[in-house]
Design a protein around this motif. Structure first.
Motif, PDB file in Angstrom:
ATOM      1  N   THR B  22       0.837  -1.207   0.000  1.00 29.01           N
ATOM      2  CA  THR B  22       0.000   0.000   0.000  1.00 29.01           C
ATOM      3  C   THR B  22       0.868   1.251   0.000  1.00 29.01           C
ATOM      4  O   THR B  22       0.642   2.199  -0.760  1.00 29.01           O
ATOM      5  CB  THR B  22      -0.922  -0.006   1.236  1.00 29.01           C
ATOM      6  OG1 THR B  22      -1.624  -1.235   1.253  1.00 29.01           O
ATOM      7  CG2 THR B  22      -1.909   1.141   1.195  1.00 29.01           C
ATOM      8  N   GLU B  25       2.602   1.709  -3.338  1.00 33.06           N
ATOM      9  CA  GLU B  25       1.700   2.244  -4.372  1.00 33.06           C
ATOM     10  C   GLU B  25       1.563   3.764  -4.250  1.00 33.06           C
ATOM     11  O   GLU B  25       1.301   4.459  -5.221  1.00 33.06           O
ATOM     12  CB  GLU B  25       0.314   1.598  -4.237  1.00 33.06           C
ATOM     13  CG  GLU B  25       0.251   0.191  -4.825  1.00 33.06           C
ATOM     14  CD  GLU B  25      -0.984  -0.564  -4.362  1.00 33.06           C
ATOM     15  OE1 GLU B  25      -1.924   0.059  -3.824  1.00 33.06           O
ATOM     16  OE2 GLU B  25      -0.990  -1.802  -4.542  1.00 33.06           O
ATOM     17  N   ARG B  26       1.732   4.289  -3.019  1.00 37.39           N
ATOM     18  CA  ARG B  26       1.611   5.742  -2.805  1.00 37.39           C
ATOM     19  C   ARG B  26       2.953   6.449  -2.950  1.00 37.39           C
ATOM     20  O   ARG B  26       3.106   7.608  -2.593  1.00 37.39           O
ATOM     21  CB  ARG B  26       1.017   6.003  -1.424  1.00 37.39           C
ATOM     22  CG  ARG B  26      -0.399   5.432  -1.285  1.00 37.39           C
ATOM     23  CD  ARG B  26      -0.902   5.571   0.127  1.00 37.39           C
ATOM     24  NE  ARG B  26      -1.214   6.967   0.430  1.00 37.39           N
ATOM     25  CZ  ARG B  26      -2.396   7.538   0.196  1.00 37.39           C
ATOM     26  NH1 ARG B  26      -3.373   6.825  -0.334  1.00 37.39           N
ATOM     27  NH2 ARG B  26      -2.607   8.804   0.491  1.00 37.39           N
TER      28      ARG B  26
END
Lengths: 433, 53
Positions: B22, B25-26
């Motif tokens: 997560t 992905e950022r």
């Protein structure tokens, strides 16, 4: 160092000192101690006919027809279920066979001698790709190829290996890891080296000089139009067949690996795995200090890439003795040596390095025979410790072919399979008694 | 603490890989460490492993 750690060091040392040399070819019932006319060997742990999966049933039925014990599939199925035929794991007879791994009494087998510790191990001839007995196929094409292998191929390479005075299999494996093979799923380098070693002697055999012989001829026109019309010498046909099949060396390599694993078996207190094998229904392991006891669990379906037209719905449970390669530190454990393999089984070259690196977590030693150039010639992870598998929660990484669940269809893909953790837990419980 | 979130984050994630994915992905730099409790957190297995040291 604890007595268990000492025992494991001894077991892995014995494994790495083993020196398997291909010395001969012989008929299974004549050379494998205990082999007899109504005994059929198969891959994996023990299994009864009623629990066998499609490919293994097909291979047994084909074997019965090949042996002349049945005329057709119906007769073969009835005979196999009658109790008149005995089934036993190849491993109980110091043998190994890829996929279904069926060795019938009349089949010719590789004979590997351990020049360090003594003793012999065995495997059958590799039939090539497509429709083959080891995937459960048994039509006339398959049976004729088996006859050619036993009646032409085997006598020629038998004569050749005698002239060569043996072929050092460990040397071939070590070199092949430097040429992009893992020794299990990718055998292009291994087979090239195997051919290069034996070819001069094949050319010198008396049998190989024959251009006419009373045995089935193999259609080798797929190799070259030159072979159309069956005018070539047996030696040329044998070499052409070897060249057409990247898996030519696999069975002899497996028997060599069995030799290494056998050398490590029977060390008191050792928690090292000395057998891993699958029969398409169950996965089984044996451990150095727990004798002939198998620890089994249901075989998983491999995860991988499927050939066009097939999906995981077509896949049989994990099958074959070829995981003997991982047992001695090659195959999936040497993935970093074979990054090209990811084209065949999926993933990226980085995954290949991850796979090898992870296996160091559950093994006892870095191999002093087999190493990986791209990892600064680090020895491959060797000698699976049951304790480490359970403690780390990491199971061995296995490269494998995927068989269709119905007999006779053949290979439908290739990939990676995880052996069930339950077997290692069961072994741990036994070791702790 | 406030200054921490004003500077560029460099994260070491242990265990569940989903957290690392997560953040990755950022655009956050993440080093994931594969880790799980010994013997899959099973006390019975841990006691067996103790016997086999």
């Amino acid at each position: 160092m604890s007595k268990i750690d000492q025992a494991n060091q001894e077991a892995v040392k014995r494994m790495m000192l083993s020196r398997p040399v291909w010395v001969d070819i012989g008929r299974a019932k004549d050379v494998i101690p205990g082999m007899k006319d109504n005994l059929f060997l198969h891959a994996g742990p023990p299994i009864t006919w009623d629990r066998m999966s499609g490919p293994l049933r097909g291979a047994i039925m084909g074997g019965l027809i090949y042996e002349g014990k049945a005329k057709n599939a119906e007769e073969a199925e009835k005979l196999a279920a009658s109790g008149e035929i005995e089934f036993a794991p190849c491993h109980h007879y110091n043998s190994v066979g890829p996929m279904a791994g069926v060795i019938t009494p009349s089949q010719m087998v590789f004979i590997i001698e351990d020049k360090e510790w003594g003793g012999y191990t065995y495997s059958n001839m590799n039939e090539g790709y497509g429709k083959v007995l080891r995937y459960g196929a048994f039509d006339d094409e398959v049976l004729d190829r088996l006859r050619w292998l036993d009646e032409v191929y085997a006598p020629v390479i038998k004569e050749a290996v005698h002239l060569a005075k043996g072929v050092d299999m460990k040397s071939i494996i070590a070199q092949a890891l430097h040429m992009g093979d893992d020794g299990h799923n990718r055998n292009r380098a291994t087979t090239s080296l195997f051919i290069r070693t034996i070819a001069p002697f094949v050319a010198e055999t008396e049998w190989g000089k024959k251009t006419e012989y009373d045995a089935p001829r193999l259609d080798l026109s797929n190799v070259s139009e030159y072979f159309k019309g069956n005018k070539a010498s047996a030696a040329a046909e044998v070499l052409a067949f070897m060249h057409s099949n990247d898996l030519t060396s696999l069975n002899a390599i497996m028997a060599a690996c069995k030799s290494m694993a056998l050398a490590a078996h029977g060390v008191e207190h050792s928690t090292m795995v000395t057998t891993m094998a699958r029969n398409g229904t169950d996965f089984g392991i044996r451990v150095s200090s727990t004798g002939d006891k198998w620890f089994t669990a249901p075989a998983n379906i491999p995860d991988g890439l499927y050939f066009s037209g097939f999906t995981s719905d077509d896949a049989n449970g994990d099958i074959g003795d070829s995981v003997i390669t991982e047992t001695v530190g090659i195959g999936g454990f040497a993935m970093a040596a074979a990054p090209a393999i990811v084209n065949f089984i999926g993933g990226s070259p980085a995954d290949a390095f991850d796979a090898t690196n992870e296996m160091y977590e559950i093994t006892i030693a870095e191999n002093n025979n087999f190493n990986i150039p791209a990892m600064d010639f680090k020895g491959t992870p060797t000698g699976i410790d049951v304790r480490k598998v359970v403690e780390k929660g990491i199971v061995p990484r296995i490269n494998t072919g995927i068989a269709h669940k119905e007999p006779g269809v053949g290979q439908v893909g290739a990939g990676i399979v995880k052996p069930p953790m339950e077997m290692f837990i069961a072994a741990l419980r036994e070791l702790a008694k | 603490m406030e200054s921490l979130f004003k500077s560029e984050l460099k994260v070491i994630n242990m265990g569940l890989e989903g957290f690392a994915e997560t953040l990755n992905e950022r655009g956050t730099t993440v080093m994931h460490v594969r880790w799980q409790p010994p013997a899959m957190g099973d006390d019975d297995l841990l006691s067996l492993l103790d016997k086999l040291k």
